[in-house]
Design a protein around this motif. Sequence first.
Motif, mmCIF file in Angstrom:
data_model
loop_
_atom_site.group_PDB
_atom_site.id
_atom_site.type_symbol
_atom_site.label_atom_id
_atom_site.label_comp_id
_atom_site.label_asym_id
_atom_site.label_seq_id
_atom_site.Cartn_x
_atom_site.Cartn_y
_atom_site.Cartn_z
ATOM 1 N N GLY A 235 0.841 -1.196 0.000
ATOM 2 C CA GLY A 235 0.000 0.000 0.000
ATOM 3 C C GLY A 235 0.868 1.235 0.000
ATOM 4 O O GLY A 235 1.949 1.240 0.595
ATOM 5 N N CYS A 236 0.437 2.265 -0.715
ATOM 6 C CA CYS A 236 1.211 3.502 -0.775
ATOM 7 C C CYS A 236 0.329 4.658 -0.354
ATOM 8 O O CYS A 236 -0.844 4.719 -0.712
ATOM 9 C CB CYS A 236 1.742 3.728 -2.176
ATOM 10 S SG CYS A 236 2.927 5.083 -2.226
ATOM 11 N N SER A 237 0.889 5.572 0.421
ATOM 12 C CA SER A 237 0.103 6.687 0.947
ATOM 13 C C SER A 237 0.286 7.947 0.107
ATOM 14 O O SER A 237 -0.081 9.035 0.541
ATOM 15 C CB SER A 237 0.508 6.958 2.394
ATOM 16 O OG SER A 237 1.918 7.097 2.480
ATOM 17 N N CYS A 238 0.858 7.805 -1.106
ATOM 18 C CA CYS A 238 1.030 9.011 -1.923
ATOM 19 C C CYS A 238 -0.340 9.481 -2.419
ATOM 20 O O CYS A 238 -1.288 8.707 -2.494
ATOM 21 C CB CYS A 238 1.978 8.760 -3.085
ATOM 22 S SG CYS A 238 1.339 7.673 -4.374
ATOM 23 N N SER A 239 -0.431 10.770 -2.732
ATOM 24 C CA SER A 239 -1.698 11.323 -3.218
ATOM 25 C C SER A 239 -1.385 12.595 -4.003
ATOM 26 O O SER A 239 -0.299 13.172 -3.869
ATOM 27 C CB SER A 239 -2.622 11.668 -2.056
ATOM 28 O OG SER A 239 -2.068 12.742 -1.313
ATOM 29 N N ARG A 268 6.738 11.383 -10.222
ATOM 30 C CA ARG A 268 6.463 9.942 -10.148
ATOM 31 C C ARG A 268 6.763 9.465 -8.746
ATOM 32 O O ARG A 268 7.843 9.726 -8.201
ATOM 33 C CB ARG A 268 7.348 9.199 -11.158
ATOM 34 C CG ARG A 268 7.177 7.696 -11.137
ATOM 35 C CD ARG A 268 8.124 7.031 -12.129
ATOM 36 N NE ARG A 268 8.084 5.580 -12.001
ATOM 37 C CZ ARG A 268 8.846 4.878 -11.169
ATOM 38 N NH1 ARG A 268 9.733 5.504 -10.410
ATOM 39 N NH2 ARG A 268 8.738 3.571 -11.092
ATOM 40 N N CYS A 269 5.811 8.759 -8.136
ATOM 41 C CA CYS A 269 6.033 8.220 -6.798
ATOM 42 C C CYS A 269 7.015 7.060 -6.901
ATOM 43 O O CYS A 269 6.796 6.112 -7.646
ATOM 44 C CB CYS A 269 4.721 7.751 -6.179
ATOM 45 S SG CYS A 269 4.975 6.914 -4.596
ATOM 46 N N GLU A 270 8.096 7.148 -6.142
ATOM 47 C CA GLU A 270 9.129 6.110 -6.210
ATOM 48 C C GLU A 270 8.678 4.798 -5.593
ATOM 49 O O GLU A 270 9.234 3.744 -5.869
ATOM 50 C CB GLU A 270 10.383 6.570 -5.459
ATOM 51 C CG GLU A 270 11.253 7.530 -6.212
ATOM 52 C CD GLU A 270 12.560 7.700 -5.466
ATOM 53 O OE1 GLU A 270 13.525 7.002 -5.784
ATOM 54 O OE2 GLU A 270 12.576 8.527 -4.520
ATOM 55 N N PHE A 271 7.683 4.852 -4.718
ATOM 56 C CA PHE A 271 7.227 3.633 -4.043
ATOM 57 C C PHE A 271 6.299 2.803 -4.929
ATOM 58 O O PHE A 271 6.410 1.591 -4.979
ATOM 59 C CB PHE A 271 6.483 3.987 -2.746
ATOM 60 C CG PHE A 271 7.376 4.520 -1.668
ATOM 61 C CD1 PHE A 271 8.144 3.661 -0.903
ATOM 62 C CD2 PHE A 271 7.445 5.880 -1.421
ATOM 63 C CE1 PHE A 271 8.955 4.144 0.100
ATOM 64 C CE2 PHE A 271 8.264 6.372 -0.422
ATOM 65 C CZ PHE A 271 9.016 5.502 0.344
ATOM 66 N N CYS A 272 5.364 3.464 -5.601
ATOM 67 C CA CYS A 272 4.334 2.710 -6.323
ATOM 68 C C CYS A 272 4.329 2.977 -7.814
ATOM 69 O O CYS A 272 3.613 2.310 -8.563
ATOM 70 C CB CYS A 272 2.959 2.992 -5.729
ATOM 71 S SG CYS A 272 2.368 4.666 -6.040
ATOM 72 N N GLY A 273 5.094 3.964 -8.283
ATOM 73 C CA GLY A 273 5.166 4.231 -9.720
ATOM 74 C C GLY A 273 4.053 5.141 -10.236
ATOM 75 O O GLY A 273 4.040 5.501 -11.409
HETATM 76 ZN ZN ZN Z 1 2.884 6.021 -4.270
#
Ligand code: ZN
Length: 301
Positions: A235-239, A268-273
């Motif tokens: 799970g990624c908390s980016c938004s 680009r979020c490095e965790f989830c792309g």
């Molecule tokens: Zn993310």
Amino acid sequence: MTLPADTDRLDRFLLPHAGVRGVRVHLRDTWQRIAASEAYPAAVARTLGEAVAASALFTAHAKVDGRLSVQLRGDGPVRALFVECTAQGTLRGLAHFDAAAAQAAGPDLRRLAGDNAVMAITIENPGPGRDPTRYQGLVGIASASLADAFETYFRQSEQLPTRLLLTATDGLCAGLMLQKLPGDPGDDDGWNRVNALFDTLREDELQAWTNDQLLRRLFNEEDAQPLGGRNLAFGCSCSRERVEGVLMSLGHAEAMAATTERGHAEVRCEFCGQRYAFDPAEVDALFTSSPVPMAAPERLQ
Ligand SMILES: [Zn+2]
């Protein structure tokens, strides 16, 4: 290898005679999703996978209402590594590395992380106000493996005798942690006995066995009691909101400049792309549409 059915899970158990608590973590889909975001060299992937399993293990006995992270910073081929497990049971992680140097360094953590590497275990829980309460423990890297470094940490910082086995392959990562129960000495020989059993466990067994099999085959004589567990997932908390915050922190001119090359700013979020794009009008609006906060009267005095 056949994979155990109970993967992407954390399971806790008790060894009552020895006064020892345990937790097993096994991750397949979660780990594959994390590993897929970057072309990690084998040694880096292994360290990252082991850290992912460890971060989940550590949430089993600590009070984590927010999130627990394990962070490594060093001057070696792995410059930084960050993994996080939330109270909701979501995991994410990444590593920054020099590919050629990492391949040359091999699996030894001291060589991968460099001479001055430090690892931090941080628990961030929601606080009474807006600021989270934060607890952080630090450990230097003086061992060849992540498991040894964590054992040292728990012995020195927490005064808790702890054993850890961590493993990671292309397709899965897993961990087993045993810890003396605080305040329960157990019988005299308990810790030694459980240690001897722990030392017989091989990585391929930890990878292949279900939690039931682990308890039956390894701790049968100890009357191991399952204490329940929970599912884990990527799970990624980016938004978009958080990315807006990053753009605003650059300042108006620099944020606008980021749109010139491609006609839009892309983060680009490095965790989830996940990619977040902002055209020039959207970037401009970030700086013009947010109301300027009125000065509070007391500040005018
Ligand atoms: Zn993310």
